[in-house]
Design an enzyme around this catalytic site. Sequence first.
Site, PDB file in Angstrom:
ATOM      1  N   THR A  70       0.332   7.246  -0.743  1.00 36.39           N
ATOM      2  CA  THR A  70       1.455   6.939  -1.749  1.00 36.39           C
ATOM      3  C   THR A  70       2.282   8.011  -1.670  1.00 36.39           C
ATOM      4  O   THR A  70       3.623   7.804  -1.802  1.00 36.39           O
ATOM      5  CB  THR A  70       0.824   6.826  -3.311  1.00 36.39           C
ATOM      6  OG1 THR A  70       0.051   5.372  -3.223  1.00 36.39           O
ATOM      7  CG2 THR A  70       2.147   6.297  -4.060  1.00 36.39           C
ATOM      8  N   SER A  89      -4.193   4.159   2.325  1.00 34.85           N
ATOM      9  CA  SER A  89      -5.828   4.297   2.266  1.00 34.85           C
ATOM     10  C   SER A  89      -6.822   3.348   2.151  1.00 34.85           C
ATOM     11  O   SER A  89      -7.880   3.423   2.542  1.00 34.85           O
ATOM     12  CB  SER A  89      -6.080   5.608   1.258  1.00 34.85           C
ATOM     13  OG  SER A  89      -6.071   4.932  -0.004  1.00 34.85           O
ATOM     14  N   THR A 145      -4.730   7.771  -2.695  1.00 34.46           N
ATOM     15  CA  THR A 145      -5.605   8.133  -3.653  1.00 34.46           C
ATOM     16  C   THR A 145      -6.935   7.167  -3.635  1.00 34.46           C
ATOM     17  O   THR A 145      -7.923   7.433  -4.189  1.00 34.46           O
ATOM     18  CB  THR A 145      -4.910   8.022  -5.179  1.00 34.46           C
ATOM     19  OG1 THR A 145      -4.430   6.690  -5.386  1.00 34.46           O
ATOM     20  CG2 THR A 145      -4.059   9.150  -5.119  1.00 34.46           C
ATOM     21  N   ASP A 146      -6.472   5.888  -3.254  1.00 41.97           N
ATOM     22  CA  ASP A 146      -7.789   4.716  -3.549  1.00 41.97           C
ATOM     23  C   ASP A 146      -8.847   4.970  -2.716  1.00 41.97           C
ATOM     24  O   ASP A 146      -9.882   4.841  -3.151  1.00 41.97           O
ATOM     25  CB  ASP A 146      -6.926   3.409  -2.953  1.00 41.97           C
ATOM     26  CG  ASP A 146      -6.159   2.792  -3.782  1.00 41.97           C
ATOM     27  OD1 ASP A 146      -5.997   3.420  -5.096  1.00 41.97           O
ATOM     28  OD2 ASP A 146      -5.377   1.736  -3.496  1.00 41.97           O
TER      29      ASP A 146
END
Length: 332
Positions: A15, A56, A87-88
């Site tokens: 992101t 990710s 972030t995932d």
Amino acid sequence: MPGKKRILLLTTGGTIASVPGADGLEPRRSEVMDRELHLLDTYYDISVKDVMCLDSSNIRPAEWQQMATAIFENRHGFDGIVVSHGTDTMAYSASAISFMLQDIDLPVVFTGSQLPLADMLSDGPSNLRTAFAMAASGKPGVFLAFDRKIMLGCRAVKVRASGFSAFQSVNARYAGIVTNQGLTLDERILPCPQAPAKLKTELCEQVFLLKLTPGLDPAIFKALTAMGYKGIVVEAFGLGGMNVLHRGLEGVAYAIEHDISVVITTQCLYDSSDLRVYQVGKKLLELGVIQGRDMTTEAAMTKLMWLLGQGLTPNEIRAQFTQNLAGEISEG
């Protein structure tokens, strides 16, 4: 400016580097990232290397190996390394690389954002500044920086899908926090390399994560065995409880008899599994399961994948799960 710390930024997408596309946000290096780095240039001597450009959720163990190799081979001449990442799955990547980079000799700091840098209200600039400060700290180890907090890579868990306080350090102190006093580090949690840095990227991808539900058919263990899995991480109830009635242990016993390493963790976010407390847990220990103790699910998964990748036997893996290799379990 003389005396500036040399920091290498390795970009992987996510992101933080995304821009709007026809089907939604797409990871792509943009002039906005370059603008933020230009501001940081005031404080650091920055080099940038693009390793990959992925959402990710598309990052797999092969990409962990690629990242670990890029960190290890490019670390010379730098004071620290920052890895920008979505972030995932960042907690999985940071945890896996904590094991793959044994005794790493400089700070390696993962970071990302919940809003793209192109958004005026993005949390990305603050997270990058925190990550760069940690990378310049001279404290070796693999870390994750988010929302003005520093945590060990193998203790970080994503706990919010969209909130800016997206990650927490589970069952371990924060390695550092940013306050009006600057970056304050907790020396008690920082890793202490004991040997020259080593790169060990071998992984076994045949590890399955199983979340227990009431009434789960124990035949799932036989199915996973037949599918060729070499390890199973079980998120059990509470302290590690499983159904021992109605043939509940048959599946676990079958898997262990077929040399599959079965690790028992807890579905609870905090505290430790402890199979010594209840009768059900003691029955599991008698079968030969491995206690995950207070490891995060991400750490238990990646540690098992890494140990299997080193070619260890089930007994050797059981012994290694009692050892604190990267800060993933609490001592004592």
